[in-house]
Design an enzyme around this catalytic site. Structure first.
Site, short mmCIF file in Angstrom:
data_model
loop_
_atom_site.label_atom_id
_atom_site.label_comp_id
_atom_site.label_asym_id
_atom_site.label_seq_id
_atom_site.Cartn_x
_atom_site.Cartn_y
_atom_site.Cartn_z
N ASP A 7 1.39 -1.03 0.27
CA ASP A 7 -0.25 0.55 -0.24
C ASP A 7 1.07 1.48 -0.32
O ASP A 7 2.38 1.48 0.56
CB ASP A 7 -1.19 -0.30 0.91
CG ASP A 7 -2.48 0.61 1.00
OD1 ASP A 7 -2.18 1.08 -0.48
OD2 ASP A 7 -3.02 1.53 1.78
N GLY A 8 0.12 2.15 -0.60
CA GLY A 8 0.86 3.59 -0.29
C GLY A 8 0.08 4.51 -0.13
O GLY A 8 -0.74 4.11 0.00
N GLU A 45 2.28 4.27 -4.12
CA GLU A 45 1.58 2.50 -4.07
C GLU A 45 3.08 2.04 -5.34
O GLU A 45 3.00 0.94 -4.93
CB GLU A 45 -0.07 2.46 -5.63
CG GLU A 45 -0.91 3.62 -3.78
CD GLU A 45 -0.84 3.10 -3.34
OE1 GLU A 45 -0.93 1.07 -3.30
OE2 GLU A 45 -2.44 2.89 -3.26
N ASP A 68 -4.27 -2.59 -3.70
CA ASP A 68 -5.27 -1.93 -3.63
C ASP A 68 -5.37 -0.68 -4.58
O ASP A 68 -6.22 0.08 -4.92
CB ASP A 68 -6.06 -1.26 -2.40
CG ASP A 68 -4.81 -0.63 -1.74
OD1 ASP A 68 -4.00 0.42 -2.21
OD2 ASP A 68 -5.85 0.08 -0.59
N HIS A 118 -8.78 -0.80 2.78
CA HIS A 118 -10.08 -0.06 3.47
C HIS A 118 -10.83 -1.04 3.30
O HIS A 118 -12.44 -0.49 3.84
CB HIS A 118 -10.14 1.29 3.76
CG HIS A 118 -9.06 1.92 3.33
ND1 HIS A 118 -8.49 2.08 4.39
CD2 HIS A 118 -8.24 2.91 2.15
CE1 HIS A 118 -7.00 3.17 3.74
NE2 HIS A 118 -7.49 3.39 2.46
N ASP A 128 -1.35 -0.30 4.99
CA ASP A 128 -2.02 1.52 4.81
C ASP A 128 -0.86 1.66 6.27
O ASP A 128 -0.83 3.73 6.16
CB ASP A 128 -3.38 1.07 4.94
CG ASP A 128 -4.26 3.04 5.42
OD1 ASP A 128 -3.56 3.71 4.30
OD2 ASP A 128 -4.25 3.23 6.29
#
Length: 154
Positions: A7-8, A45, A68, A118, A128
């Site tokens: 995740d970024g 990301e 994501d 999320h 995250d």
């Protein structure tokens, strides 16, 4: 098989940002993260995937990347990356990172799986947390590709 969760995050776009990565293979588990003083969400990301792949000690690994980021997943899975390679990334955003990605991606057997962000996926939620904490840390690095304008505008 190695599972790579990524995740970024970016506080502002551009703004301070960071990435979080989890590598898992059987009982082996490793978390990676880093923050940058000025960058974009898409760069973080992509850098999360790059950092995870670069952390692998052996080549020719089978890796399943969970992300994501539609930007990253679709670029590979929908073939955009092949098109960008043919034009040497001319006019494409984040060309510096995509070139770095291609260099490490080609050394492994990598598949991507998009997951909704999320949405309660434990590893995605942890990534995250890592990315946000990295973006908020006091030791932010310079995203040289972005700040030098090598990113192609984003």
């Amino acid at each position: 098989m190695i599972e790579l969760f990524t995740d970024g995050a970016s506080r502002g776009n551009p703004g301070p940002g960071g990435y979080g990565t989890i590598l898992r293979a059987g009982a082996h588990y490793k978390e990676l993260s880093q923050g940058f003083r000025k960058t974009t969400n898409n760069r973080m990301e992509l850098l999360a995937v790059i950092a995870g792949l670069e952390a692998l000690k052996k080549e020719n690994q089978t890796v399943l990347v969970y992300s994501d980021s539609k930007y990253v997943v679709d670029a590979v899975e929908k073939g955009w990356l092949r098109s960008w390679l043919r034009i040497d990334f001319k006019g494409k955003k984040n060309a510096d990172l995509w070139k770095r990605f291609v260099g490490i991606y080609s050394k492994h057997n990598v598949r991507f799986k998009w997951i909704r962000g999320h949405a309660g996926h434990p590893e995605n939620e942890r990534c995250d947390q890592l990315a946000v904490a990295a973006a908020c840390s006091a030791s932010l690095l310079i995203d040289r590709g972005f700040e030098a304008g090598l990113a192609g505008g984003n």
